[in-house]
Every structure is written in C-alpha cells, then in structure tokens.
Design a protein around this motif. Structure first.
Motif, short mmCIF file in Angstrom:
data_model
loop_
_atom_site.label_atom_id
_atom_site.label_comp_id
_atom_site.label_asym_id
_atom_site.label_seq_id
_atom_site.Cartn_x
_atom_site.Cartn_y
_atom_site.Cartn_z
N GLY A 45 12.36 3.76 -21.34
CA GLY A 45 12.45 2.80 -22.43
C GLY A 45 13.86 2.36 -22.76
O GLY A 45 14.84 2.70 -22.11
N SER A 46 13.95 1.56 -23.84
CA SER A 46 15.18 0.85 -24.16
C SER A 46 16.31 1.74 -24.65
O SER A 46 17.47 1.34 -24.63
N THR A 47 16.01 2.97 -25.09
CA THR A 47 17.07 3.83 -25.62
C THR A 47 17.68 4.71 -24.54
O THR A 47 18.64 5.44 -24.81
N ALA A 48 17.14 4.67 -23.33
CA ALA A 48 17.63 5.56 -22.28
C ALA A 48 18.98 5.11 -21.74
O ALA A 48 19.20 3.94 -21.50
N ARG A 49 19.87 6.07 -21.55
CA ARG A 49 21.13 5.83 -20.84
C ARG A 49 20.97 6.47 -19.47
O ARG A 49 20.89 7.70 -19.36
N THR A 50 20.90 5.68 -18.44
CA THR A 50 20.57 6.21 -17.13
C THR A 50 21.70 6.00 -16.13
O THR A 50 22.53 5.11 -16.28
N SER A 51 21.72 6.85 -15.11
CA SER A 51 22.63 6.68 -13.99
C SER A 51 21.94 7.18 -12.74
O SER A 51 21.05 8.03 -12.80
N VAL A 52 22.33 6.65 -11.60
CA VAL A 52 21.78 7.08 -10.32
C VAL A 52 22.94 7.38 -9.39
O VAL A 52 23.88 6.60 -9.30
N ARG A 53 22.89 8.51 -8.70
CA ARG A 53 23.93 8.78 -7.71
C ARG A 53 23.26 9.24 -6.41
O ARG A 53 22.24 9.93 -6.44
N ILE A 54 23.82 8.84 -5.29
CA ILE A 54 23.31 9.25 -3.99
C ILE A 54 23.88 10.63 -3.70
O ILE A 54 25.09 10.81 -3.65
N GLU A 55 23.00 11.60 -3.52
CA GLU A 55 23.42 12.98 -3.34
C GLU A 55 23.73 13.30 -1.88
O GLU A 55 24.68 13.98 -1.56
N ARG A 56 22.91 12.78 -0.94
CA ARG A 56 23.12 13.15 0.45
C ARG A 56 22.44 12.12 1.36
O ARG A 56 21.36 11.64 1.07
N ASP A 63 17.15 11.25 6.20
CA ASP A 63 16.75 11.85 4.93
C ASP A 63 17.73 11.34 3.88
O ASP A 63 18.89 11.74 3.87
N LEU A 64 17.25 10.46 3.00
CA LEU A 64 18.10 9.84 1.99
C LEU A 64 17.74 10.43 0.63
O LEU A 64 16.59 10.32 0.20
N GLN A 65 18.69 11.03 -0.06
CA GLN A 65 18.39 11.71 -1.31
C GLN A 65 19.17 11.12 -2.46
O GLN A 65 20.34 10.81 -2.33
N TRP A 66 18.49 10.98 -3.58
CA TRP A 66 19.09 10.47 -4.81
C TRP A 66 18.90 11.50 -5.93
O TRP A 66 17.91 12.23 -5.95
#
Length: 279
Positions: A45-56, A63-66
C-alpha cells in the motif's frame, strides 16, 4: 527497521548463460526488479517504503536472486479487508498470481470477465474457452501495472536453451513455467471489445468532488486513480452534507474498471458504483 524476503528466478535446461548478451541479462534483471517493486507497492500500500536489491547472479543454470525490503511497520493493502486477500499472503504470492494469470491467458485478453459473488472473486475465460477464478484485486493490479509488458522479458533465456523457469521464495519453489508458458508472457491489451471487471476494493480518498460530475481521486494500493462516483444515493448524501471527507479517509466500495482500445492508445476508466462502508 526493514524486513526482507528472498525471491529468485531459476532457469533450468541446456541454457548457456555465456551466449546471452549483457543487454539481454540486464533486461531480465530490470524486468523482474520492476515486477518485484510493483508487487511490493501493490501489496503493502501507499505507506510502504520499499527497496529492492539484487543479492546474487549465479552462473550455470542461471539463478537470479533478489531481496526486497519493506518498512517493518507497513500495513498490507490487501489486509485492510481480510476477505479481499483471497489467499495472497506475501509479495512473492502476488507475483506468482500475476505470472499464473499470464500463463492462463495465453498472451490474449480474457474473452469474458464475470463476477462470481458479491465480493471480489472474478471468473475469467481465456482464448481456449477455459475458465478460472481469480482475486479481483490481483486482476486489477495485474491490469493497472501492465504486468505483461515487464514479464515478456523473462522469456529471453528460453532463446538460449532454458526449458523451464522456476519462481522461488525463501529457497522454495512456488511456481513453474515451461518454455511455451514463457512465450505467452505478453502485454494484455483489449482488442475488439473493452475489458470490464467490477470488484470490492479499499480506496483511499485523495480528493473528493462534492459538486457536479467531476472525477474523484483515490489511491488503490499505491496506484493513483481517478474514478467517477456513480452511486447516486451516496452522491446525494455527499451533496446534502451527510458525509464529509479528509485526506486519507478510506472507502470500502465496488470498483468497476473498463479498459478499451482507442486507436493506438489504451483507455482505462474507473467507476465507484457502490459505497459499502467508510473505513
């Protein structure tokens, strides 16, 4: 404090990653990062502060991991009304539901969309005449986020020998897609007739329109939408001053979405057909 969830794509078969151009690998990485981000925002929802990083990025079978992260105090948008979650328990589950929809639709818009009950369930019919029942919130977020446009890039490893894609969450397989499934991962756009659906949804009021027939502004999950209020009884209560709003108020309402092809453009219109409850 943020919490994370591991999500990975595992391509199996006679894939030789060294034959993939760097541009193709970047396209796959970017596409799934966008899907993960969209699912994170739709779910939390609208209150979420999100981030995504590629781990490996592991060679061999590819094998792509996030790792995606979200603020620990964020509230899920689907959980605002438990009946709307329809079995979706986390971000990975929402991504799986989106990919399963692409697999079912076979690269074509649904031939028919029907309400199953007075709640959020929808029955879809695909180009082969098969039917399935899906969560209306999953379907609407799938359409509004243009999931097929991102997912079509996931087919690229299949052109280099991959026979299967497995979607994993925390190391466990939760979805499997064959080479033919991947070939059907395409943008879903209306063709000869509009795509219509109507579900129960939680809408956060951004800007109400108290006079005339103007379009209200809402947040649906983290997506900003405009919608015409066609519930005449509720409109009259607003006009009579029986209802007042402030930014952030939420409505449990029936939301109708119509997508149609207008020349080279896709038009998406929303209508609040019934306000069921103030939240």
């Amino acid at each position: 404090m943020a919490e994370g969830q591991n999500i990975s794509l595992y391509y199996k078969g006679s894939l030789n990653p060294s034959t993939m151009e760097a541009r193709e690998l970047i396209q796959v990485l970017s596409a799934f990062t966008r899907l993960t981000t969209k699912a994170n925002r739709a779910y939390h929802g609208s209150t979420a502060r999100t981030s995504v990083r590629i781990e490996r990025v592991q060679p061999g079978s590819l094998d792509l991991q996030w790792i995606h992260e979200v603020a620990a105090n964020a509230q899920t948008a689907f959980a605002a009304l438990p009946a709307l979650s329809f079995g979706i328990k986390d971000v990975a589950g929402l991504i799986k539901a989106w990919l399963d929809l692409l697999k079912f639709l076979k690269g074509q818009p649904p031939q028919k969309v029907q309400n199953v009950t007075n709640g959020t369930a929808l029955q879809l019919e695909n180009v082969s005449g098969q039917t399935t029942i899906v969560n209306g919130n999953v379907y609407n977020t799938f359409i509004l986020n243009g999931i097929g446009t991102d997912a079509e890039k996931l087919e690229l490893p299949a052109k280099h020998g991959a026979e299967k894609l497995e979607l994993k969450s925390r190391g466990h397989r939760i979805g499997s897609y064959s080479k033919s499934d991947l070939s059907n991962f395409k943008p879903i756009k209306p063709k000869d007739k509009p795509i219509e659906s109507e579900i129960e949804a939680i809408l956060e009021v951004v800007a109400p329109v108290l006079e005339g027939d103007g379009m209200w502004r809402f947040k649906y999950g983290r997506t900003s939408i405009t919608a015409k209020l066609t519930d005449e009884d509720y409109r009259q209560r607003v006009i009579d001053g029986e209802e007042s709003f402030s930014h952030g108020d939420r409505l449990h309402a029936r939301l109708k979405t119509i997508q149609e092809n207008l020349g080279d453009k896709i038009s998406t219109k929303h209508f609040v057909t019934k306000v069921l409850q103030r939240k």
